[in-house]
Design a protein around this motif. Structure first.
Motif, short mmCIF file in Angstrom:
data_model
loop_
_atom_site.label_atom_id
_atom_site.label_comp_id
_atom_site.label_asym_id
_atom_site.label_seq_id
_atom_site.Cartn_x
_atom_site.Cartn_y
_atom_site.Cartn_z
N UNK A 271 0.81 -1.21 0.00
CA UNK A 271 0.00 0.00 0.00
C UNK A 271 0.85 1.26 0.00
N UNK A 272 1.98 1.22 0.66
CA UNK A 272 2.87 2.37 0.65
C UNK A 272 3.41 2.64 -0.75
N UNK A 273 3.61 1.58 -1.52
CA UNK A 273 4.12 1.73 -2.88
C UNK A 273 3.04 2.25 -3.81
N UNK A 274 1.83 1.70 -3.67
CA UNK A 274 0.72 2.09 -4.55
C UNK A 274 -0.54 2.26 -3.68
N UNK A 275 -0.74 3.47 -3.12
CA UNK A 275 -1.82 3.67 -2.14
C UNK A 275 -3.23 3.58 -2.70
N UNK A 276 -3.41 3.64 -4.01
CA UNK A 276 -4.76 3.61 -4.57
C UNK A 276 -5.14 2.26 -5.16
N UNK A 277 -4.28 1.26 -5.01
CA UNK A 277 -4.52 -0.05 -5.61
C UNK A 277 -5.64 -0.78 -4.86
N UNK B 127 -9.48 -2.63 14.11
CA UNK B 127 -8.70 -2.04 13.02
C UNK B 127 -9.49 -2.05 11.72
N UNK B 128 -10.28 -3.12 11.50
CA UNK B 128 -11.10 -3.17 10.29
C UNK B 128 -12.10 -2.02 10.28
N UNK B 129 -12.69 -1.71 11.42
CA UNK B 129 -13.64 -0.61 11.50
C UNK B 129 -13.01 0.73 11.21
N UNK B 130 -11.75 0.89 11.58
CA UNK B 130 -11.05 2.14 11.31
C UNK B 130 -10.56 2.27 9.88
N UNK B 131 -10.67 1.17 9.14
CA UNK B 131 -10.16 1.17 7.77
C UNK B 131 -11.04 1.99 6.83
N UNK B 132 -12.34 2.05 7.13
CA UNK B 132 -13.27 2.64 6.16
C UNK B 132 -12.98 4.12 5.92
N UNK B 133 -12.47 4.82 6.90
CA UNK B 133 -12.18 6.24 6.71
C UNK B 133 -10.90 6.47 5.92
N UNK B 134 -10.08 5.45 5.80
CA UNK B 134 -8.81 5.59 5.08
C UNK B 134 -8.88 5.13 3.63
N UNK B 135 -9.84 4.28 3.32
CA UNK B 135 -9.93 3.71 1.97
C UNK B 135 -10.33 4.79 0.97
N UNK B 136 -9.69 4.87 -0.20
CA UNK B 136 -10.13 5.81 -1.23
C UNK B 136 -11.61 5.60 -1.54
N UNK B 137 -12.33 6.67 -1.78
CA UNK B 137 -13.78 6.60 -1.92
C UNK B 137 -14.21 5.63 -3.01
N UNK B 138 -13.54 5.67 -4.15
CA UNK B 138 -13.92 4.78 -5.26
C UNK B 138 -13.73 3.32 -4.88
N UNK B 139 -12.67 3.02 -4.16
CA UNK B 139 -12.41 1.65 -3.74
C UNK B 139 -13.48 1.19 -2.75
N UNK B 140 -13.87 2.08 -1.85
CA UNK B 140 -14.86 1.73 -0.85
C UNK B 140 -16.23 1.42 -1.41
N UNK B 141 -16.50 1.88 -2.64
CA UNK B 141 -17.80 1.64 -3.26
C UNK B 141 -17.82 0.36 -4.10
N UNK B 142 -16.70 -0.33 -4.22
CA UNK B 142 -16.67 -1.57 -4.98
C UNK B 142 -17.50 -2.63 -4.26
N UNK B 143 -18.19 -3.50 -5.02
CA UNK B 143 -19.04 -4.51 -4.39
C UNK B 143 -18.32 -5.34 -3.33
N UNK B 144 -17.12 -5.77 -3.61
CA UNK B 144 -16.42 -6.62 -2.64
C UNK B 144 -16.10 -5.87 -1.35
#
Length: 311
Positions: free
Chosen positions: A123-129, A148-165
């Motif tokens: 993720x440090x190499x490619x933060x938007x992957x 930690x999983x609950x805190x992840x949602x605020x860090x995920x890029x918006x487009x990634x967070x909207x993916x079905x998976x």
């Protein structure tokens, strides 16, 4: 470069080769191998369909369609995956695809701290992957690290967070902390964009039962079972085709077309129907196929003879 475990460098050159001539068979097939080992399923489907369009040999076109099914139904174990990619990570520490895949394999093998460290490095190499964010979320869910999983949602890029998976991962997290309304919302949003996600139907049914919506829950459970049955049948069709030297019959091509349609893979469905039509027009099956590059198959790897290093 590939034989020297320099996969990222080899991938760059093979992609360039395809830009110059999209019909270079070795380049396309080796890229499919990379995508298979590195869990890059969406890229594999996109590439396989592109190669089909430019492939002049009908026999190789059939192989490309079969490969897209094989990638789903003959996946490597975490141990096999780590075995193949550990040398790549050692030589290419900036190869974020390999880092992510080895990291997730380690998590599955209970080497959690090592695995998470590799995923975070990717993720440090490619933060938007998006693949890496999904691997991190899946790892935290797998290990029960709910905080930690609950805190992840605020860090995920918006487009990634909207993916079905990712919506599913958020639903699973919400369900695990008892927020069933939030879980239901995310499962429903997922199914709006991916109506044939069998696990999401099953998980939504589970949440619906908690609030007494038995009728709707039963319907989603029924759909989930239908999707699972279609996937299982597709795997059986693939196995039957391989026993026939990768040369499916007209009837099998038609059945694969129908299964792809049921699983919301319209382009694959169209191409399998095209395969059936071509066989019907000639009145015969194709001659046996010889693969340009042999596929990597599970349970064929040992530490002494990694499959990719044999050629």
């Amino acid at each position: 470069l590939w034989k020297l475990n320099r996969w990222q460098a080899a991938e760059t050159l093979w992609k360039r080769a395809l830009e110059l001539d999209a019909r270079v068979p070795q380049a396309g097939w080796h890229l499919l191998r990379f995508y298979y080992v590195e869990h890059r399923w969406r890229e594999a489907e996109e590439l396989g369909l592109k190669l089909y369009e430019v492939e002049p040999d009908p026999r190789d076109q059939t192989l490309l369609l079969l490969e897209l099914i094989r990638i789903e139904h003959e996946r490597l174990t975490p141990a096999e995956t780590a075995l193949m990619l550990e040398p790549v990570v050692a030589l290419e520490p900036e190869n974020y695809h390999a880092l992510r895949t080895v990291g997730f394999s380690y998590v599955q093998l209970k080497r959690v701290s090592e695995g998470l460290a590799l995923i975070e490095q990717a993720l440090q190499i490619e933060p938007t992957e998006s693949e890496t964010w999904f691997a991190l979320a899946s790892s935290l869910d797998l290990t029960g690290n709910l905080k930690r999983l609950g805190g992840l949602w605020q860090d995920i890029p918006q487009a990634v967070g909207q993916e079905p998976r990712m919506l599913r991962m958020r639903g699973l997290w919400a369900e695990s902390i008892g927020d069933f309304a939030e879980a239901e919302t995310n499962y429903r949003r997922l199914l709006e964009s991916d109506p044939v996600h069998g696990k999401a139907h099953y998980e939504l049914a589970r949440v619906l039962r908690r609030r007494g919506a038995e009728s709707e829950a039963n319907e989603h459970e029924r759909i989930s079972m239908q999707i699972d049955a279609a996937r299982d049948r597709m795997g059986s069709c693939y196995a039957e085709a391989t026993r026939q030297n990768d040369n499916p019959t007209i009837e099998q091509c038609r059945e694969l077309s129908q299964l792809c349609r049921e699983l919301n893979r319209p382009r694959q469905a169209e191409l399998w129907q095209q395969e059936a039509t071509r066989r019907s027009a000639t009145g015969t099956r194709q001659s046996s196929v010889i693969r340009t590059v042999d596929p990597i198959r599970p349970a064929q790897l040992t530490p002494q003879t990694p499959n990719l290093q044999k050629q």
